[in-house]
Scaffold this motif. Structure first.
Motif, short mmCIF file in Angstrom:
data_model
loop_
_atom_site.label_atom_id
_atom_site.label_comp_id
_atom_site.label_asym_id
_atom_site.label_seq_id
_atom_site.Cartn_x
_atom_site.Cartn_y
_atom_site.Cartn_z
N VAL A 54 18.08 -17.08 -9.27
CA VAL A 54 17.45 -15.80 -9.61
C VAL A 54 17.14 -15.01 -8.34
N GLY A 55 16.62 -15.68 -7.33
CA GLY A 55 16.33 -15.02 -6.07
C GLY A 55 17.58 -14.48 -5.41
N ARG A 56 18.66 -15.23 -5.47
CA ARG A 56 19.93 -14.77 -4.89
C ARG A 56 20.46 -13.56 -5.64
N LEU A 57 20.35 -13.58 -6.97
CA LEU A 57 20.80 -12.44 -7.76
C LEU A 57 19.97 -11.20 -7.44
N VAL A 58 18.66 -11.36 -7.25
CA VAL A 58 17.81 -10.23 -6.87
C VAL A 58 18.21 -9.71 -5.50
N ARG A 59 18.51 -10.61 -4.56
CA ARG A 59 18.99 -10.19 -3.24
C ARG A 59 20.28 -9.40 -3.35
N VAL A 60 21.20 -9.87 -4.21
CA VAL A 60 22.46 -9.15 -4.41
C VAL A 60 22.18 -7.76 -4.96
N GLU A 61 21.29 -7.67 -5.94
CA GLU A 61 20.98 -6.36 -6.53
C GLU A 61 20.37 -5.42 -5.50
N VAL A 62 19.47 -5.92 -4.68
CA VAL A 62 18.86 -5.10 -3.63
C VAL A 62 19.93 -4.67 -2.62
N LEU A 63 20.80 -5.59 -2.23
CA LEU A 63 21.85 -5.26 -1.26
C LEU A 63 22.87 -4.28 -1.84
N VAL A 64 23.18 -4.41 -3.12
CA VAL A 64 24.08 -3.43 -3.76
C VAL A 64 23.45 -2.05 -3.70
N THR A 65 22.16 -1.98 -4.01
CA THR A 65 21.46 -0.69 -3.96
C THR A 65 21.44 -0.13 -2.54
N LEU A 66 21.14 -0.96 -1.57
CA LEU A 66 21.13 -0.53 -0.17
C LEU A 66 22.53 -0.08 0.27
N SER A 67 23.56 -0.85 -0.07
CA SER A 67 24.93 -0.49 0.30
C SER A 67 25.34 0.83 -0.34
N CYS A 68 24.99 1.01 -1.59
CA CYS A 68 25.31 2.28 -2.27
C CYS A 68 24.58 3.45 -1.61
N ALA A 69 23.34 3.22 -1.21
CA ALA A 69 22.58 4.29 -0.53
C ALA A 69 23.23 4.65 0.80
N LEU A 70 23.67 3.65 1.55
CA LEU A 70 24.35 3.92 2.82
C LEU A 70 25.65 4.67 2.60
N ALA A 112 7.07 -20.91 -0.64
CA ALA A 112 7.36 -20.52 -2.02
C ALA A 112 8.36 -19.36 -2.06
N ALA A 113 8.18 -18.38 -1.16
CA ALA A 113 9.11 -17.24 -1.12
C ALA A 113 10.50 -17.68 -0.69
N THR A 114 10.58 -18.59 0.26
CA THR A 114 11.88 -19.09 0.72
C THR A 114 12.57 -19.88 -0.38
N ALA A 115 11.82 -20.70 -1.09
CA ALA A 115 12.40 -21.47 -2.19
C ALA A 115 12.88 -20.54 -3.31
N GLN A 120 30.10 -13.65 -3.74
CA GLN A 120 31.15 -14.66 -3.88
C GLN A 120 30.59 -16.07 -3.79
N SER A 121 29.55 -16.26 -3.00
CA SER A 121 29.00 -17.61 -2.83
C SER A 121 27.87 -17.92 -3.81
N GLY A 122 27.55 -16.98 -4.68
CA GLY A 122 26.44 -17.16 -5.61
C GLY A 122 26.75 -18.18 -6.69
N VAL A 123 25.70 -18.88 -7.13
CA VAL A 123 25.84 -19.86 -8.20
C VAL A 123 25.51 -19.25 -9.55
N PHE A 124 25.10 -17.99 -9.56
CA PHE A 124 24.77 -17.31 -10.80
C PHE A 124 26.05 -16.78 -11.44
N ARG A 125 25.99 -16.54 -12.73
CA ARG A 125 27.13 -15.99 -13.48
C ARG A 125 26.69 -14.67 -14.08
N ALA A 180 13.84 -17.36 -2.95
CA ALA A 180 15.01 -16.62 -2.46
C ALA A 180 16.28 -17.47 -2.51
N ALA A 181 16.13 -18.78 -2.36
CA ALA A 181 17.29 -19.68 -2.41
C ALA A 181 17.70 -20.02 -3.84
N SER A 182 16.85 -19.74 -4.80
CA SER A 182 17.16 -20.05 -6.20
C SER A 182 18.20 -19.06 -6.72
#
Length: 180
Positions: free
Chosen positions: A22-38, A13-16, A80-85, A18-20
């Motif tokens: 919404v899950g991809r957008l959440v991953r992007v948001e978390v990675l943006v936050t992590l990148s900004c922190a770094l 369920a978690a893998t499905a 860039q590869s996200g299907v979200f808008r 994360a591939a959706s």
């Protein structure tokens, strides 16, 4: 046995999710936050890197430096590869690119590191251009103009850095030939 099956179901369920989109957008948001922190870590701590005698402090700065470019590159690639808008994705990408480019002076010395840094920045510039071009209708004209100007500034900065790198390399080569 039943606990094992529930763990498998939760993992699926978690893998499905994360591939959706919404899950991809959440991953992007978390990675943006992590990148900004770094990047913020580098901005605030890197000027003291050479003067500090603390091994832990130097390890934190070195770790932030080593993780920042891959994190920013992966984040921009995921955007860039996200299907979200989401029009904020382009804004995040442009600012991540600008910040990552700005901390290059804090990097570890050496021509190999400089070459790798410039190649990473060139890849990021290309990714951001693809993002800018893939969101033409969802962004307001004023935002598009500002983001393209910001992107162009990064291209100019990379070109100047490349020119400087090549000039230093040719001077070193000339000095080595003269010393023979």
């Amino acid at each position: 046995m039943q606990q094992h099956l529930s763990i498998q179901n939760a993992t699926r369920a978690a893998t499905a999710w994360a591939a959706s989109p919404v899950g991809r957008l959440v991953r992007v948001e978390v990675l943006v936050t992590l990148s900004c922190a770094l990047l913020a870590t580098l901005v605030f701590l890197s000027s003291s890197r050479r003067t500090s005698r603390s091994a832990a402090f130097r390890l934190v700065v070195w770790s932030a430096l080593m993780l920042s470019y891959p994190a920013v590159s992966y984040t921009i690639g995921l955007m860039q590869s996200g299907v979200f808008r989401n029009e904020l994705v382009v804004v995040w990408a442009c600012f991540l690119l600008g910040c990552a480019d700005g901390i290059a002076a804090c990097g570890i010395d050496g021509s190999d590191q400089q070459s790798r840094t410039m190649l990473n920045q060139a890849a990021q510039i290309i990714y951001v251009l693809f993002l800018l071009l893939s969101y033409p209708s969802s962004l307001q004209l004023q935002i598009k103009v500002v983001l393209f100007l910001f992107w162009a500034l990064n291209v100019v900065k990379l070109s100047m850095r490349l020119r400087s790198f090549l000039l230093v390399g040719s001077r070193e080569h000339t000095l080595a030939v003269e010393n023979r």
